[in-house]
Scaffold this motif. Structure first.
Motif, short mmCIF file in Angstrom:
data_model
loop_
_atom_site.label_atom_id
_atom_site.label_comp_id
_atom_site.label_asym_id
_atom_site.label_seq_id
_atom_site.Cartn_x
_atom_site.Cartn_y
_atom_site.Cartn_z
N LEU A 178 -7.48 3.46 4.29
CA LEU A 178 -8.10 4.78 4.43
C LEU A 178 -7.10 5.80 4.93
N TYR A 179 -6.28 5.42 5.88
CA TYR A 179 -5.27 6.33 6.40
C TYR A 179 -4.33 6.80 5.30
N LEU A 180 -3.94 5.89 4.41
CA LEU A 180 -2.97 6.25 3.37
C LEU A 180 -3.57 7.09 2.24
N ASN A 210 0.83 -1.21 0.00
CA ASN A 210 0.00 0.00 0.00
C ASN A 210 0.86 1.25 0.00
N HIS A 211 1.91 1.23 0.79
CA HIS A 211 2.79 2.40 0.88
C HIS A 211 3.46 2.68 -0.46
N ALA A 212 3.99 1.65 -1.10
CA ALA A 212 4.68 1.85 -2.38
C ALA A 212 3.73 2.37 -3.44
N LEU A 213 2.50 1.84 -3.48
CA LEU A 213 1.55 2.28 -4.49
C LEU A 213 1.14 3.74 -4.28
N GLY A 270 7.01 12.43 -0.30
CA GLY A 270 6.17 11.28 -0.56
C GLY A 270 4.73 11.54 -0.15
N ASN A 271 4.05 10.49 0.27
CA ASN A 271 2.69 10.62 0.79
C ASN A 271 2.81 11.24 2.19
N PRO A 272 2.28 12.43 2.42
CA PRO A 272 2.53 13.13 3.70
C PRO A 272 2.18 12.33 4.94
N VAL A 273 1.16 11.49 4.87
CA VAL A 273 0.76 10.76 6.08
C VAL A 273 1.62 9.53 6.33
N SER A 274 2.50 9.18 5.40
CA SER A 274 3.30 7.96 5.57
C SER A 274 4.41 8.12 6.59
N TRP A 275 4.55 9.31 7.18
CA TRP A 275 5.59 9.50 8.20
C TRP A 275 5.42 8.51 9.35
N SER A 276 4.17 8.17 9.69
CA SER A 276 3.94 7.27 10.81
C SER A 276 4.40 5.85 10.49
N LEU A 277 4.47 5.50 9.21
CA LEU A 277 4.94 4.17 8.84
C LEU A 277 6.43 4.01 9.16
N ALA A 278 7.17 5.11 9.10
CA ALA A 278 8.59 5.04 9.48
C ALA A 278 8.72 4.64 10.95
#
Length: 384
Positions: free
Chosen positions: A308-310, A95-98, A143-151
């Motif tokens: 939904l989060y992403l 999901n993150h990569a897409l 990148g996707n601004p909300v993906s910071w939490s995935l780090a």
């Protein structure tokens, strides 16, 4: 590969899954969506730092606590670190990569409008989920601004095979001391920021050090692990209904945001109420009590929460830009964007996330043609 040691299961069998916590994941995702809808409706809220902003920040903290609780509860005694990392990668990375690729395409189409966007290195760091380790505005917004939490989540997953045996070996007294220590760290981090790191009053430095930097969020994850392990040992805890626990979180956000410095609102002010909420919701399943969060519609929405989060911020942003250019008001554009975001999350979940989890979570066949049948991944996002 070394197996993770067995932890005691406590007094009696425990359900393998906690569907009410899956439903709670949707509530957490809803908190983030609410904050971003408020910011898109009135961008001035970003500088006012009112309760609308802290709802989303508290929802992210809830994701981290949930993740630690569910992973600790559902950990398999015969699991290996490699198998665990493979399942987490299958859940998080596709999901993150897409969505990262979608952002790159959107920026390429924007052309000169994206002239001030982060650079190539920044975006690559976001793709690799290492961008929040750098105190730079370009990196953390890439990148996707909300993906910071995935780090932060990937940092937790990397450490989980080390943290789990340590937590599993603790006595009841050690677990209580460990939980108190993790809660103290949640409060000590913004204090360190306020007195040492950001003494000059730099908002971005404080924001990065307290909110974005992965080690700053680790105590919340450990708190969730400790809460699950305390429950598994059979240690008697005060019983708290879900509604009072939820009202405790809401009142904490409303009251503390009026007088606490902003660095304490990202996690410290709500950490204990959120742990109590997760505990109260988990008890519904562990004790077999009726639960609205366990109903099929809310469990399905909880399954969609990571997708939904992403996608929500991307979809809402595009819809708002397009409709406001046609003369629509911001609130009306946001209302139109919400069902679009939910539809996009369903497509991402059914078309990417679920197939990848099924395909890549399984162990490779062992010699002789036998292979381990994987248990369905149940941990939160968002993380999720």
């Amino acid at each position: 590969m070394r197996q993770l040691p067995r932890s005691s299961s406590g007094p009696g069998p425990r359900p393998a899954r906690l569907p009410s916590l899956t439903g709670l994941r949707f509530a957490a995702a809803g908190g983030v969506v609410f904050t971003h809808c408020a910011l898109l409706t009135d961008p001035r809220l970003a500088t006012r730092l009112g309760p609308q902003v802290w709802v989303g920040a508290s929802a992210v903290s809830l994701f981290f606590v949930l993740s630690g609780y569910v992973l600790m509860h559902s950990a398999r005694p015969d699991d290996t670190a490699r198998a665990f990392w493979r399942r987490r990668a299958a859940k998080i990375l596709p999901n993150h990569a897409l969505t990262w690729c979608v952002v790159m395409v959107a920026l390429a189409c924007a052309g000169t409008a994206a002239a001030h966007a982060p650079g190539v290195v920044d975006h690559l760091a976001a793709l690799l989920l290492v961008n929040t380790w750098v105190p730079d505005r370009g990196f953390v917004s890439a990148g996707n601004p909300v993906s910071w939490s995935l780090a932060a989540e990937m940092f937790f997953y990397l450490l989980f095979p080390v943290l789990r045996p340590w937590v599993a070996r603790l006595s009841r007294r050690g677990l209580l001391a460990g939980a108190a220590g993790a809660l103290a760290l949640v409060w000590a981090w913004p204090l360190l920021c306020q007195t040492v790191v950001a003494r000059d009053g730099s908002f971005f430095t404080g924001y990065w050090f307290v909110y974005l930097l992965p080690p700053a969020r680790l105590p919340e994850f450990v708190l969730g692990m400790m809460a699950a392990r305390i429950r598994a040992t059979g240690l008697r805890l005060p019983r708290l209904a879900v509604l009072p626990a939820a009202l405790g979180v809401i009142s904490t956000v409303l009251v503390n945001s009026a007088f606490l410095p902003y660095v304490y609102m990202y996690a410290a002010a709500t950490a204990l109420p959120l742990v109590l909420l997760v505990h109260a919701v988990a008890e519904l399943d562990l004790r077999g009590r009726p639960s609205l969060l366990r109903t099929p519609p809310l469990v399905l929405l909880g399954e969609l929460s990571y997708a939904l989060y992403l996608v929500h911020f991307l979809v809402l942003g595009v819809v708002c830009v397009c409709l406001t250019a046609l003369g629509w008001s911001r609130p009306a554009a946001v209302l139109v964007g919400l069902p679009c975001a939910l539809a996009a999350s369903w497509l991402l979940y059914t078309g990417v996330e679920r197939p990848c989890v099924r395909r890549f979570s399984a162990s490779r066949p062992a010699p002789g043609g036998r292979h381990r049948v994987p248990r369905r991944a149940t941990a939160g996002r968002s993380s999720s």
